[in-house]
Design an enzyme around this catalytic site. Structure first.
Site, mmCIF file in Angstrom:
data_model
loop_
_atom_site.group_PDB
_atom_site.id
_atom_site.type_symbol
_atom_site.label_atom_id
_atom_site.label_comp_id
_atom_site.label_asym_id
_atom_site.label_seq_id
_atom_site.Cartn_x
_atom_site.Cartn_y
_atom_site.Cartn_z
ATOM 1 N N VAL A 82 -22.926 17.826 13.691
ATOM 2 C CA VAL A 82 -23.624 17.327 12.499
ATOM 3 C C VAL A 82 -22.919 16.057 12.049
ATOM 4 C CG1 VAL A 82 -24.283 17.813 10.123
ATOM 5 C CG2 VAL A 82 -24.221 19.677 11.809
ATOM 6 N N LYS A 83 -23.719 14.989 11.902
ATOM 7 C CA LYS A 83 -23.137 13.700 11.523
ATOM 8 C C LYS A 83 -23.321 13.502 10.022
ATOM 9 C CE LYS A 83 -23.166 9.322 14.053
ATOM 10 N NZ LYS A 83 -24.044 8.387 14.756
ATOM 11 N N VAL A 84 -22.214 13.242 9.345
ATOM 12 C CA VAL A 84 -22.285 13.011 7.891
ATOM 13 C C VAL A 84 -21.595 11.682 7.590
ATOM 14 C CG1 VAL A 84 -22.261 15.490 7.350
ATOM 15 C CG2 VAL A 84 -20.115 14.231 7.374
#
Ligand code: G3P
Length: 217
Positions: A82-84
């Site tokens: 998951v890219k944040v």
């Protein structure tokens, strides 16, 4: 050094994968827009043939919604990272999602202190953007060097994912410094194979083989 490719173009990923040059994939909302595909659908298709980490980016800016989006993205496949974004909300989401066992890639990193925070929040990957710093006249590669030193000083396990790699020279410098991963557009990865002396040498070999009537098959 692991090679991730920075695209949501499934055909381009497959082509590179057939060459054995894809250890993972990174996407972002701009790359998904360029693909013209739905974010969930295209991410699912990429995960159907790529076993390594596939980064898919949240769209929210507030931590609780980022966490909800991250959980939904992580349901697509076990290899989703998951890219944040590197904001305080993004760091909070990173801490929660990594605590739940998800891989998290903290993106839009432009300073070594930002990278330090991401490591402390449990990020699997930190994505410093080289090309975008170069665009501003700042030596992007120095950031990779600084992060390498800081992470090594304290034994952080967060992997340095050199991003916004635009040239083969960027790839070489990142490898020399010891970035764990680089992500680059397929064209940059393919350009790494090119050398004019290779072409010239091959022409000479082929011409001699033909003059001598050599055959293997
Ligand atoms: O991996 C991040 C990358 O997509 C940014 O690249 O060329 O848009 O700065 P660029």
């Amino acid at each position: 050094m692991k090679f991730f490719t920075d695209t949501a173009d499934v055909d381009a990923i497959r082509e590179l994968d057939d060459l054995g040059l894809v250890d993972g994939v990174t996407t972002n909302p701009s790359l998904v827009k360029k693909s013209g595909r739905d974010i969930i659908e295209v991410t699912k298709e990429i995960c159907s043939f790529i076993d390594g980490p596939v980064s898919a980016e949240v769209l929210a800016t507030e931590a609780d919604t980022m966490i909800a989006e991250g959980r939904k993205l992580a349901e697509i496949a076990p290899n989703i990272a998951v890219k944040v974004p590197l904001t305080l909300d993004g760091l909070k989401a990173c801490k929660v999602l990594s605590g739940e066992g998800h891989m998290v890639n903290v993106t839009l990193c432009f300073s070594a202190t930002q990278a330090l925070l991401a490591a402390k929040a449990g990020a699997s990957f930190i994505s410093p953007f080289i090309g975008r710093l170069d665009d501003m006249g700042i030596e992007g590669m120095e950031l990779i060097s600084d992060i390498r030193q800081i992470y090594d000083n304290y034994g952080f396990e967060t992997e340095i994912l050199a991003a916004s790699i635009r040239t083969v020279n960027h790839a070489k410098e990142a490898a020399l410094i010891g970035a764990d991963v680089m992500t680059a557009p397929p064209a940059v990865i393919k350009a790494m194979a090119a050398h004019p002396l290779t072409d010239k040498g091959l022409d000479a070999f082929l011409s001699d083989a033909s003059a001598a009537g050599l055959k293997i098959l």
